[in-house]
Design a protein around this motif. Structure first.
Motif, mmCIF file in Angstrom:
data_model
loop_
_atom_site.group_PDB
_atom_site.id
_atom_site.type_symbol
_atom_site.label_atom_id
_atom_site.label_comp_id
_atom_site.label_asym_id
_atom_site.label_seq_id
_atom_site.Cartn_x
_atom_site.Cartn_y
_atom_site.Cartn_z
ATOM 1 N N ASP A 15 -4.624 20.614 -29.150
ATOM 2 C CA ASP A 15 -3.647 19.815 -30.369
ATOM 3 C C ASP A 15 -4.420 19.158 -31.353
ATOM 4 O OD1 ASP A 15 -1.563 18.553 -31.296
ATOM 5 O OD2 ASP A 15 -0.785 18.052 -29.117
ATOM 6 N N ASN A 130 0.584 19.968 -18.432
ATOM 7 C CA ASN A 130 -0.120 20.881 -18.874
ATOM 8 C C ASN A 130 -1.003 20.271 -20.063
ATOM 9 O OD1 ASN A 130 0.954 23.125 -17.233
ATOM 10 N ND2 ASN A 130 2.617 22.962 -18.584
ATOM 11 N N VAL A 131 -1.236 18.989 -19.868
ATOM 12 C CA VAL A 131 -2.153 18.403 -20.767
ATOM 13 C C VAL A 131 -3.462 17.989 -20.452
ATOM 14 C CG1 VAL A 131 -2.171 16.477 -22.786
ATOM 15 C CG2 VAL A 131 0.104 17.703 -22.288
ATOM 16 N N ASN A 169 -3.606 21.674 -24.474
ATOM 17 C CA ASN A 169 -2.444 22.092 -23.727
ATOM 18 C C ASN A 169 -2.846 23.488 -22.993
ATOM 19 O OD1 ASN A 169 -0.369 20.299 -24.714
ATOM 20 N ND2 ASN A 169 -0.632 21.367 -26.726
ATOM 21 N N HIS A 170 -2.182 23.591 -21.830
ATOM 22 C CA HIS A 170 -2.683 24.777 -21.156
ATOM 23 C C HIS A 170 -1.387 25.288 -20.434
ATOM 24 C CE1 HIS A 170 -3.027 23.381 -16.982
ATOM 25 N NE2 HIS A 170 -3.215 22.197 -17.722
#
Length: 170
Positions: A15, A130-131, A169-170
């Motif tokens: 990000d 997810n971060v 992010n993932h």
């Protein structure tokens, strides 16, 4: 036939609006100046089952350097420091990640001014939903890469404090 169920490393998407690489340089008198880099690329792979298998590579565009004073910014870009025309990139590539609870030690090779040296970075690691956020502060001895301007006569400190904040992010 054996089927492996081991999770493979997955790419993390940076990000870039939240990622920062900054530094503070100083003089023995206590005077300091802040700066950083506006443009860099990050390639990160995370293995959440075995974090030691994760990797990260940073490519910093030296021309994107900024400083808290316009004259200083120009000086840092010239041959006395980053020599941005001759060396348009600084590259860090991890060689080992040593995870702990909410921390990790990132070991890698930093190539700057055509010279590669090992660098160890202590990181705080946050993983929520997810971060993934990696943040760390460390001192870098700029003279290891041949950046010696101001060291004669002890006018500028050899060590620069670097702060890194990377959000994925993932």
């Amino acid at each position: 036939m054996v089927i492996s169920t081991a999770a493979a490393a997955e790419p993390l998407k940076p990000d870039m609006d939240k990622c920062k690489i900054t530094f503070v340089g100083g003089k023995p008198t206590g005077e300091t100046h802040k700066g950083g880099f506006k443009k860099f690329k990050i390639d990160a792979q995370a293995d959440f089952e075995n974090p030691a298998n994760s990797t990260i590579k940073l490519e910093i565009e030296t021309e994107s350097l900024f400083a808290d004073h316009p004259n200083l910014e120009g000086h840092l870009k010239n041959a006395d420091f980053f020599d941005v025309r001759k060396y348009p990139k600084v590259v860090f590539e991890s060689t080992a990640i040593k995870p702990a609870e909410s921390e990790a030690t990132l070991v890698g090779k930093l190539t700057m001014l055509g010279k590669t040296e090992e660098l160890t970075i202590p990181l705080k690691v946050e993983h929520v939903d997810n971060v993934v956020k990696l943040s760390g502060k460390f001192k870098l001895d700029r003279t290891k890469w041949g950046m010696t301007f101001g060291t004669e006569g002890n006018k500028i400190n050899k060590e620069v404090e670097v702060a890194v904040e990377l959000v994925f992010n993932h």
